[in-house]
Motif scaffolding. Structure first.
Motif, PDB file in Angstrom:
ATOM      1  N   LEU A 243       7.246  14.410   1.264  1.00  0.00           N
ATOM      2  CA  LEU A 243       6.985  13.254   2.123  1.00  0.00           C
ATOM      3  C   LEU A 243       5.480  13.024   2.278  1.00  0.00           C
ATOM      4  O   LEU A 243       4.899  13.275   3.332  1.00  0.00           O
ATOM      5  CB  LEU A 243       7.637  13.471   3.503  1.00  0.00           C
ATOM      6  CG  LEU A 243       7.720  12.250   4.421  1.00  0.00           C
ATOM      7  CD1 LEU A 243       8.588  11.159   3.797  1.00  0.00           C
ATOM      8  CD2 LEU A 243       8.280  12.645   5.784  1.00  0.00           C
ATOM      9  N   PRO A 244       4.822  12.529   1.230  1.00  0.00           N
ATOM     10  CA  PRO A 244       3.365  12.338   1.297  1.00  0.00           C
ATOM     11  C   PRO A 244       2.907  11.408   2.417  1.00  0.00           C
ATOM     12  O   PRO A 244       1.786  11.547   2.911  1.00  0.00           O
ATOM     13  CB  PRO A 244       3.046  11.731  -0.080  1.00  0.00           C
ATOM     14  CG  PRO A 244       4.157  12.158  -0.963  1.00  0.00           C
ATOM     15  CD  PRO A 244       5.377  12.210  -0.088  1.00  0.00           C
ATOM     16  N   SER A 245       3.765  10.477   2.835  1.00  0.00           N
ATOM     17  CA  SER A 245       3.365   9.541   3.888  1.00  0.00           C
ATOM     18  C   SER A 245       3.104  10.233   5.216  1.00  0.00           C
ATOM     19  O   SER A 245       2.427   9.684   6.089  1.00  0.00           O
ATOM     20  CB  SER A 245       4.439   8.458   4.070  1.00  0.00           C
ATOM     21  OG  SER A 245       5.687   9.047   4.400  1.00  0.00           O
ATOM     22  N   ALA A 246       3.646  11.448   5.402  1.00  0.00           N
ATOM     23  CA  ALA A 246       3.417  12.199   6.642  1.00  0.00           C
ATOM     24  C   ALA A 246       2.193  13.104   6.553  1.00  0.00           C
ATOM     25  O   ALA A 246       1.836  13.758   7.532  1.00  0.00           O
ATOM     26  CB  ALA A 246       4.653  13.036   6.987  1.00  0.00           C
ATOM     27  N   CYS A 247       1.562  13.154   5.381  1.00  0.00           N
ATOM     28  CA  CYS A 247       0.463  14.107   5.179  1.00  0.00           C
ATOM     29  C   CYS A 247      -0.742  13.902   6.091  1.00  0.00           C
ATOM     30  O   CYS A 247      -1.383  14.888   6.468  1.00  0.00           O
ATOM     31  CB  CYS A 247       0.029  14.093   3.711  1.00  0.00           C
ATOM     32  SG  CYS A 247       1.116  15.079   2.658  1.00  0.00           S
ATOM     33  N   PRO A 248      -1.126  12.656   6.462  1.00  0.00           N
ATOM     34  CA  PRO A 248      -2.260  12.542   7.386  1.00  0.00           C
ATOM     35  C   PRO A 248      -2.029  13.303   8.696  1.00  0.00           C
ATOM     36  O   PRO A 248      -2.892  14.069   9.133  1.00  0.00           O
ATOM     37  CB  PRO A 248      -2.367  11.024   7.607  1.00  0.00           C
ATOM     38  CG  PRO A 248      -1.836  10.431   6.355  1.00  0.00           C
ATOM     39  CD  PRO A 248      -0.710  11.338   5.936  1.00  0.00           C
ATOM     40  N   LEU A 249      -0.864  13.119   9.313  1.00  0.00           N
ATOM     41  CA  LEU A 249      -0.568  13.806  10.573  1.00  0.00           C
ATOM     42  C   LEU A 249      -0.325  15.297  10.357  1.00  0.00           C
ATOM     43  O   LEU A 249      -0.900  16.136  11.060  1.00  0.00           O
ATOM     44  CB  LEU A 249       0.655  13.175  11.242  1.00  0.00           C
ATOM     45  CG  LEU A 249       0.457  11.787  11.863  1.00  0.00           C
ATOM     46  CD1 LEU A 249       1.801  11.168  12.214  1.00  0.00           C
ATOM     47  CD2 LEU A 249      -0.430  11.861  13.095  1.00  0.00           C
ATOM     48  N   VAL A 250       0.527  15.624   9.392  1.00  0.00           N
ATOM     49  CA  VAL A 250       0.832  17.031   9.140  1.00  0.00           C
ATOM     50  C   VAL A 250      -0.408  17.771   8.646  1.00  0.00           C
ATOM     51  O   VAL A 250      -0.659  18.923   9.024  1.00  0.00           O
ATOM     52  CB  VAL A 250       1.985  17.156   8.117  1.00  0.00           C
ATOM     53  CG1 VAL A 250       2.206  18.613   7.721  1.00  0.00           C
ATOM     54  CG2 VAL A 250       3.277  16.563   8.696  1.00  0.00           C
ATOM     55  N   VAL A 388       8.513   9.313   7.654  1.00  0.00           N
ATOM     56  CA  VAL A 388       9.716   8.625   7.162  1.00  0.00           C
ATOM     57  C   VAL A 388       9.667   7.147   7.532  1.00  0.00           C
ATOM     58  O   VAL A 388       9.937   6.263   6.695  1.00  0.00           O
ATOM     59  CB  VAL A 388      10.985   9.280   7.739  1.00  0.00           C
ATOM     60  CG1 VAL A 388      12.228   8.447   7.408  1.00  0.00           C
ATOM     61  CG2 VAL A 388      11.150  10.707   7.197  1.00  0.00           C
ATOM     62  N   LEU A 389       9.306   6.847   8.773  1.00  0.00           N
ATOM     63  CA  LEU A 389       9.226   5.450   9.218  1.00  0.00           C
ATOM     64  C   LEU A 389       8.192   4.674   8.410  1.00  0.00           C
ATOM     65  O   LEU A 389       8.435   3.544   7.978  1.00  0.00           O
ATOM     66  CB  LEU A 389       8.882   5.388  10.705  1.00  0.00           C
ATOM     67  CG  LEU A 389       9.950   5.921  11.684  1.00  0.00           C
ATOM     68  CD1 LEU A 389       9.433   5.859  13.117  1.00  0.00           C
ATOM     69  CD2 LEU A 389      11.242   5.136  11.561  1.00  0.00           C
ATOM     70  N   LEU A 390       7.035   5.297   8.214  1.00  0.00           N
ATOM     71  CA  LEU A 390       5.959   4.601   7.470  1.00  0.00           C
ATOM     72  C   LEU A 390       6.319   4.429   6.002  1.00  0.00           C
ATOM     73  O   LEU A 390       5.865   3.471   5.348  1.00  0.00           O
ATOM     74  CB  LEU A 390       4.651   5.378   7.612  1.00  0.00           C
ATOM     75  CG  LEU A 390       4.061   5.420   9.038  1.00  0.00           C
ATOM     76  CD1 LEU A 390       2.820   6.286   9.073  1.00  0.00           C
ATOM     77  CD2 LEU A 390       3.735   4.011   9.530  1.00  0.00           C
ATOM     78  N   ALA A 391       7.135   5.343   5.461  1.00  0.00           N
ATOM     79  CA  ALA A 391       7.555   5.225   4.070  1.00  0.00           C
ATOM     80  C   ALA A 391       8.627   4.153   3.879  1.00  0.00           C
ATOM     81  O   ALA A 391       8.665   3.459   2.853  1.00  0.00           O
ATOM     82  CB  ALA A 391       8.073   6.576   3.566  1.00  0.00           C
ATOM     83  N   LEU A 392       9.496   3.981   4.876  1.00  0.00           N
ATOM     84  CA  LEU A 392      10.637   3.087   4.739  1.00  0.00           C
ATOM     85  C   LEU A 392      10.383   1.667   5.228  1.00  0.00           C
ATOM     86  O   LEU A 392      10.973   0.721   4.733  1.00  0.00           O
ATOM     87  CB  LEU A 392      11.854   3.668   5.483  1.00  0.00           C
ATOM     88  CG  LEU A 392      12.426   4.982   4.954  1.00  0.00           C
ATOM     89  CD1 LEU A 392      13.605   5.429   5.815  1.00  0.00           C
ATOM     90  CD2 LEU A 392      12.839   4.860   3.493  1.00  0.00           C
ATOM     91  N   ILE A 393       9.483   1.547   6.237  1.00  0.00           N
ATOM     92  CA  ILE A 393       9.287   0.242   6.865  1.00  0.00           C
ATOM     93  C   ILE A 393       8.047  -0.442   6.282  1.00  0.00           C
ATOM     94  O   ILE A 393       6.955   0.133   6.296  1.00  0.00           O
ATOM     95  CB  ILE A 393       9.125   0.390   8.396  1.00  0.00           C
ATOM     96  CG1 ILE A 393      10.401   1.004   8.990  1.00  0.00           C
ATOM     97  CG2 ILE A 393       8.833  -0.952   9.045  1.00  0.00           C
ATOM     98  CD1 ILE A 393      10.298   1.295  10.476  1.00  0.00           C
ATOM     99  N   PRO A 394       8.172  -1.666   5.781  1.00  0.00           N
ATOM    100  CA  PRO A 394       7.005  -2.387   5.238  1.00  0.00           C
ATOM    101  C   PRO A 394       5.960  -2.618   6.322  1.00  0.00           C
ATOM    102  O   PRO A 394       6.283  -2.962   7.451  1.00  0.00           O
ATOM    103  CB  PRO A 394       7.594  -3.705   4.756  1.00  0.00           C
ATOM    104  CG  PRO A 394       9.070  -3.484   4.669  1.00  0.00           C
ATOM    105  CD  PRO A 394       9.410  -2.461   5.696  1.00  0.00           C
ATOM    106  N   HIS A 395       4.701  -2.429   5.968  1.00  0.00           N
ATOM    107  CA  HIS A 395       3.617  -2.682   6.926  1.00  0.00           C
ATOM    108  C   HIS A 395       2.332  -3.031   6.189  1.00  0.00           C
ATOM    109  O   HIS A 395       2.239  -2.909   4.988  1.00  0.00           O
ATOM    110  CB  HIS A 395       3.408  -1.458   7.827  1.00  0.00           C
ATOM    111  CG  HIS A 395       3.057  -0.180   7.135  1.00  0.00           C
ATOM    112  ND1 HIS A 395       4.029   0.585   6.505  1.00  0.00           N
ATOM    113  CD2 HIS A 395       1.878   0.461   6.947  1.00  0.00           C
ATOM    114  CE1 HIS A 395       3.454   1.663   5.994  1.00  0.00           C
ATOM    115  NE2 HIS A 395       2.152   1.611   6.222  1.00  0.00           N
TER     116      HIS A 395
END
Length: 395
Positions: A243-250, A388-395
């Motif tokens: 889940l690379p999208s969580a890497c900033p926080l993790v 997960v939210l940032l990966a799935l939801i367009p922004h």
């Protein structure tokens, strides 16, 4: 003549004059809208004073509630002075653009949290990771409910993250998905975090029997220094892979924790735990408060967010307890279901509440260290859920 002009200029610079001017510019609309046009800013100042009272008198998350409330007062100073403070070119607006709009402040907060966190209880009893994971159900349950109530997917994701009971994560996700909701979501997240001792115990008692609350757990094994060093590195590697999208926080969390546990960067760890996190907390609170402007906060949408926030938090608490009860169906050594409620990310308050409720049934039942396992798992879980939210939801 000059005296009259001077007095007139002085009057035009007063807050009373600017309150009147702001109301006159917004006379169109329904009765409610007209009321808010006249009294919205003074009402928000009163609300922020109430938040100050909660932070100072009741000590509800004072380190953030006090600067958030004060920033809210500054942002509701009548026009044009409010814009000069909280607008894009005001000092709070400039700090917001640099620190929150770019996602910097929440990440620095996470580094400090990592430097203050002991993952030992989780390493000693890794099955409690399931409890931290189960508590994230509150995020996705509230997201679905928000969609049912008419919010779009970006707003629903921002609202759902309140269920993680993690203020910096809520801010980080909201700035990515729906920045205009930041004030409402930040206030909801930190308010419910502060109200953990009020919200959680009734849910915990409702879902457990007296016998379950009396369950005693054996002492945790001692965790080696090597395990504590390897753990944050392993967590980051797994995050990079899955889940690379969580890497900033993790990544921020694990870096702070590694500096604490490795034993050779004490100065860095001490800075992250104290000076750095304190400085950023000041700026974070003030700039989040700058989004509590009357025209954005005093809406029906805000009431829905506050309602959905407490539902998210309650679902997270219930899911953790229920998961513990399910696990007990398969475990020889039973776990006390009360520690499941600590799966939310309010560290260490949720763990203390688990311990307190357990000791009410059995004064010799010390659950604090056992509850810290799911509690720190909840920190990781909320960061993963954000990814997960940032990966799935367009922004």
């Amino acid at each position: 003549m000059q005296l009259t002009e001077g007095l007139n200029a002085l009057w035009n610079s007063t807050g009373i004059y600017n309150f009147i001017q702001t109301a006159q510019m917004q006379m169109e609309g329904t009765g409610v809208e007209q009321f808010l046009a006249h009294f919205g800013q003074p009402l928000m100042i009163l609300i922020c004073c109430f938040l100050l009272w909660l932070g100072i008198k009741k000590q509800f998350e004072p380190l953030l509630l006090v600067p958030i409330a004060f920033g809210g007062i500054l942002s509701n100073i009548p026009m044009p002075l409010g814009e000069e403070i909280a607008g894009p070119n005001g000092f709070l607006g400039i700090i917001f653009a640099a620190g929150i709009d770019k996602g910097l402040f929440p990440l620095i907060i996470f580094m400090g949290v990592g430097a203050m966190t002991d993952f030992g209880p989780l390493i000693a009893n890794p099955k409690t990771l399931l409890l931290g994971g189960a508590a994230q159900f509150g995020i996705f349950g509230a997201l679905l409910l928000a969609i049912v109530l008419g919010f779009d997917i970006q707003a629903a994701g921002s609202i759902g993250i309140i269920g993680g009971a993690d203020g910096p994560t809520s801010i980080y996700v909201t700035t990515k998905l729906r920045p205009e909701l930041l004030g409402s979501i930040a206030v909801a997240a930190y308010s419910y975090m502060a109200l953990v001792p009020v919200i959680q115990p009734p849910i915990m008692r409702l879902l457990t029997t007296k016998e379950e609350r009396k369950i005693q757990m054996k002492q945790l094994r001692e965790v080696s220094k090597r395990e504590k060093i390897v753990f944050p590195i392993l967590v980051l590697i797994l995050c990079l892979i899955f889940l690379p999208s969580a890497c900033p926080l993790v990544g921020a969390l694990t870096f702070g924790n590694l500096c604490k546990e490795c034993g050779v960067t004490d100065r860095l760890s001490d800075t992250m735990q104290n000076a750095l996190i304190n400085i950023v907390t000041i700026f974070l609170g003030l700039t989040v408060g700058s989004k509590l402007q009357a025209d954005h906060f005093l809406t029906i949408e805000t009431l829905k967010i506050l309602l959905l926030g407490i539902i998210a938090f309650s679902l997270a608490t219930a899911a953790g307890v229920i998961m513990a009860k399910i696990m007990n169906l398969f475990l020889k050594e039973k776990i006390n279901p009360l520690i499941g409620s600590a799966g939310v990310s309010a560290v260490p308050m949720a763990a203390r509440v688990s311990n307190k409720v357990g000791m009410e049934e059995n004064p010799q039942n010390f659950l604090l260290m056992h509850a810290m396992g799911p509690n720190v798992a909840g920190v990781i879980g909320s960061a993963v859920a954000a990814g997960v939210l940032l990966a799935l939801i367009p922004h």
